[in-house]
Motif scaffolding. Structure first.
Motif, PDB file in Angstrom:
ATOM      1  N   VAL A  77      -8.722   3.712  12.211  1.00 38.09           N
ATOM      2  CA  VAL A  77      -8.037   2.700  13.020  1.00 38.09           C
ATOM      3  C   VAL A  77      -8.658   1.325  12.781  1.00 38.09           C
ATOM      4  CG1 VAL A  77      -7.640   1.909  15.398  1.00 38.09           C
ATOM      5  CG2 VAL A  77      -7.210   4.293  14.788  1.00 38.09           C
ATOM      6  N   ALA A  78      -9.991   1.267  12.728  1.00 40.26           N
ATOM      7  CA  ALA A  78     -10.669  -0.015  12.491  1.00 40.26           C
ATOM      8  C   ALA A  78     -10.284  -0.604  11.135  1.00 40.26           C
ATOM      9  CB  ALA A  78     -12.186   0.174  12.567  1.00 40.26           C
ATOM     10  N   GLU A  79     -10.105   0.248  10.140  1.00 40.04           N
ATOM     11  CA  GLU A  79      -9.727  -0.222   8.811  1.00 40.04           C
ATOM     12  C   GLU A  79      -8.262  -0.652   8.740  1.00 40.04           C
ATOM     13  OE1 GLU A  79      -9.570   1.417   4.208  1.00 40.04           O
ATOM     14  OE2 GLU A  79     -10.931   2.377   5.629  1.00 40.04           O
ATOM     15  N   LEU A  80      -7.396   0.068   9.438  1.00 40.90           N
ATOM     16  CA  LEU A  80      -5.963  -0.198   9.339  1.00 40.90           C
ATOM     17  C   LEU A  80      -5.459  -1.273  10.292  1.00 40.90           C
ATOM     18  CD1 LEU A  80      -4.570   3.414   8.915  1.00 40.90           C
ATOM     19  CD2 LEU A  80      -4.903   1.668   7.160  1.00 40.90           C
ATOM     20  N   THR A  81      -6.157  -1.515  11.383  1.00 41.45           N
ATOM     21  CA  THR A  81      -5.673  -2.473  12.373  1.00 41.45           C
ATOM     22  C   THR A  81      -5.423  -3.865  11.796  1.00 41.45           C
ATOM     23  OG1 THR A  81      -6.587  -1.245  14.238  1.00 41.45           O
ATOM     24  CG2 THR A  81      -6.183  -3.589  14.589  1.00 41.45           C
ATOM     25  N   PRO A  82      -6.363  -4.438  11.028  1.00 38.32           N
ATOM     26  CA  PRO A  82      -6.080  -5.765  10.465  1.00 38.32           C
ATOM     27  C   PRO A  82      -4.871  -5.764   9.523  1.00 38.32           C
ATOM     28  CG  PRO A  82      -8.413  -5.244  10.255  1.00 38.32           C
ATOM     29  CD  PRO A  82      -7.720  -4.006  10.722  1.00 38.32           C
ATOM     30  N   VAL A  83      -4.725  -4.706   8.754  1.00 40.71           N
ATOM     31  CA  VAL A  83      -3.586  -4.588   7.838  1.00 40.71           C
ATOM     32  C   VAL A  83      -2.297  -4.474   8.643  1.00 40.71           C
ATOM     33  CG1 VAL A  83      -2.504  -3.125   6.076  1.00 40.71           C
ATOM     34  CG2 VAL A  83      -4.979  -3.486   6.060  1.00 40.71           C
ATOM     35  N   ALA A  84      -2.329  -3.647   9.669  1.00 42.16           N
ATOM     36  CA  ALA A  84      -1.136  -3.434  10.487  1.00 42.16           C
ATOM     37  C   ALA A  84      -0.695  -4.731  11.159  1.00 42.16           C
ATOM     38  CB  ALA A  84      -1.409  -2.356  11.536  1.00 42.16           C
ATOM     39  N   ARG A  85      -1.638  -5.450  11.721  1.00 48.83           N
ATOM     40  CA  ARG A  85      -1.302  -6.707  12.393  1.00 48.83           C
ATOM     41  C   ARG A  85      -0.775  -7.748  11.413  1.00 48.83           C
ATOM     42  NH1 ARG A  85      -6.394  -6.977  16.563  1.00 48.83           N
ATOM     43  NH2 ARG A  85      -5.492  -5.548  18.083  1.00 48.83           N
ATOM     44  N   ALA A  86      -1.365  -7.795  10.251  1.00 49.72           N
ATOM     45  CA  ALA A  86      -0.989  -8.811   9.262  1.00 49.72           C
ATOM     46  C   ALA A  86       0.368  -8.535   8.620  1.00 49.72           C
ATOM     47  CB  ALA A  86      -2.064  -8.917   8.182  1.00 49.72           C
ATOM     48  N   THR A  87       0.804  -7.294   8.645  1.00 51.28           N
ATOM     49  CA  THR A  87       2.034  -6.954   7.934  1.00 51.28           C
ATOM     50  C   THR A  87       3.261  -6.809   8.838  1.00 51.28           C
ATOM     51  OG1 THR A  87       1.456  -4.598   7.985  1.00 51.28           O
ATOM     52  CG2 THR A  87       0.839  -5.844   6.006  1.00 51.28           C
ATOM     53  N   VAL A  88       3.104  -7.057  10.137  1.00 51.51           N
ATOM     54  CA  VAL A  88       4.281  -7.038  11.014  1.00 51.51           C
ATOM     55  C   VAL A  88       5.166  -8.217  10.609  1.00 51.51           C
ATOM     56  CG1 VAL A  88       5.132  -7.297  13.383  1.00 51.51           C
ATOM     57  CG2 VAL A  88       3.067  -5.951  12.948  1.00 51.51           C
ATOM     58  N   PRO A  89       6.416  -7.946  10.280  1.00 54.18           N
ATOM     59  CA  PRO A  89       7.297  -9.031   9.843  1.00 54.18           C
ATOM     60  C   PRO A  89       7.489 -10.091  10.926  1.00 54.18           C
ATOM     61  CG  PRO A  89       8.254  -6.897   9.317  1.00 54.18           C
ATOM     62  CD  PRO A  89       7.070  -6.638  10.188  1.00 54.18           C
ATOM     63  N   GLY A  90       7.613 -11.325  10.496  1.00 51.50           N
ATOM     64  CA  GLY A  90       7.799 -12.444  11.415  1.00 51.50           C
ATOM     65  C   GLY A  90       9.015 -12.285  12.300  1.00 51.50           C
TER      66      GLY A  90
END
Length: 108
Positions: A77-90
């Motif tokens: 979760v710690a590794e994926l959270t930044p990726v997940a947040r950054a890739t949510v479409p605008g």
């Protein structure tokens, strides 16, 4: 030990006000069951745009990189959270913000 005061004298008050506002919004959404509708809508929007598949693929890749090393859910979760947040479409973020705004100002 010398304690330095904040260069912004009202910084603590602003943080407290921010927390109170967030708490009031959360309470309003939960008491009206709107939070469930928001979660459902967000889930559907993220699935529709393919975001969930992107995160699933990122999770699989992270697990592959670890190889035989043990991996915990917390570390994944710690590794994926930044990726997940950054890739949510605008567009998805914009829809969510507009929905939250409309709910916050409704019945006021």
């Amino acid at each position: 030990m010398v304690q330095l005061s904040s260069p912004w004298p009202h910084e603590g008050q602003q943080q407290q006000q921010q927390q109170q506002i967030e708490s009031a919004i959360r309470h309003k959404l939960e008491s009206s069951n709107e939070i469930d509708r928001i979660h459902h809508s967000l889930h559907a929007n993220l699935t529709e745009c393919g975001w969930r598949n992107v995160i699933q693929d990122a999770a699989k890749e992270a697990i592959r990189r670890k190889g035989l090393q043990p991996i915990t859910l917390d570390s994944l979760v710690a590794e994926l959270t930044p990726v997940a947040r950054a890739t949510v479409p605008g567009e998805v973020k914009a829809k969510l913000v507009e929905h939250l705004k409309s709910q916050c100002f409704r019945d006021n």
